[in-house]
Design a protein around this motif. Structure first.
Motif, PDB file in Angstrom:
ATOM      1  N   UNK A 140       0.219  -8.623  43.276  1.00 64.00           N
ATOM      2  CA  UNK A 140      -0.457  -9.526  44.215  1.00 64.00           C
ATOM      3  C   UNK A 140       0.525 -10.567  44.729  1.00 64.00           C
ATOM      4  N   UNK A 141       1.295 -11.140  43.822  1.00 64.15           N
ATOM      5  CA  UNK A 141       2.293 -12.154  44.199  1.00 64.15           C
ATOM      6  C   UNK A 141       3.310 -11.584  45.187  1.00 64.15           C
ATOM      7  N   UNK A 142       3.854 -10.421  44.876  1.00 65.96           N
ATOM      8  CA  UNK A 142       4.904  -9.849  45.717  1.00 65.96           C
ATOM      9  C   UNK A 142       4.369  -9.344  47.062  1.00 65.96           C
ATOM     10  N   UNK A 143       3.171  -8.817  47.092  1.00 62.63           N
ATOM     11  CA  UNK A 143       2.618  -8.269  48.324  1.00 62.63           C
ATOM     12  C   UNK A 143       2.077  -9.366  49.238  1.00 62.63           C
ATOM     13  N   UNK A 144       1.349 -10.328  48.675  1.00 62.93           N
ATOM     14  CA  UNK A 144       0.640 -11.291  49.508  1.00 62.93           C
ATOM     15  C   UNK A 144       1.256 -12.683  49.576  1.00 62.93           C
ATOM     16  N   UNK A 145       2.071 -13.064  48.599  1.00 65.02           N
ATOM     17  CA  UNK A 145       2.529 -14.450  48.562  1.00 65.02           C
ATOM     18  C   UNK A 145       4.038 -14.631  48.546  1.00 65.02           C
ATOM     19  N   UNK A 146       4.796 -13.550  48.550  1.00 66.43           N
ATOM     20  CA  UNK A 146       6.252 -13.680  48.524  1.00 66.43           C
ATOM     21  C   UNK A 146       6.782 -13.776  49.953  1.00 66.43           C
ATOM     22  N   UNK A 147       7.134 -14.962  50.358  1.00 63.13           N
ATOM     23  CA  UNK A 147       7.579 -15.226  51.738  1.00 63.13           C
ATOM     24  C   UNK A 147       8.993 -14.721  52.008  1.00 63.13           C
TER      25      UNK A 147
END
Length: 149
Positions: A140-147
């Motif tokens: 989730x972090x890498x797909x949706x929140x990693x800018x």
């Protein structure tokens, strides 16, 4: 970081010890009728029973992954605390099940979640929960929140 990994592994190993001691000769213990029970299972494979009785492959692969994740975690420590936490969960879970594979030749599973007559999830343990939560949160972090990507 190291302390949290150790504590999580100890919790996993203690829960498996209790499961083995108190569940091995008993029928399932029903916690929530139709949804959750405790039952002793010796899993000689990986998730969902794949690679059954392939201890060398499972121990080798898990060891390589754990070493790689620890290296990454140490090299990037503090850059992203959320990713650090996800990796800590994955590492602790992998080590917990690795200990079982090395010393018992199987992994102790004991948590059975199901929905009566609709859904039946394979029996699992705390280490599996750690790996699953860590992996899902990391994705989730890498797909949706990693800018940066």
């Amino acid at each position: 970081m190291e302390l949290l990994i150790v504590l999580l592994v100890l919790l996993d190993q203690f829960s498996k010890y209790i499961a083995k001691k108190y569940l091995i000769l008993k029928q399932p213990i029903n916690l929530i009728n139709g949804y959750l029970n405790l039952i002793y299972v010796e899993n000689r494979g990986a998730a969902f029973g794949i690679f059954r009785d392939k201890k060398i492959i499972l121990v080798g692969f898990t060891s390589i992954v754990v070493i790689g994740l620890i290296y990454y975690l140490l090299k990037n420590k503090g850059k992203d605390r959320f990713i650090d936490f996800c990796l800590i969960l994955i590492i602790a879970g992998a080590i917990g099940n690795l200990i079982d594979r090395i010393y018992l030749n199987y992994v102790v599973d004991f948590i059975h979640f199901y929905i009566k007559d609709v859904f039946d999830w394979p029996v699992f343990n705390f280490a599996d929960i750690y790996v699953s939560i860590g992996a899902v949160l990391l994705c989730i972090k890498l797909i949706f929140f990693d800018k940066q990507r």
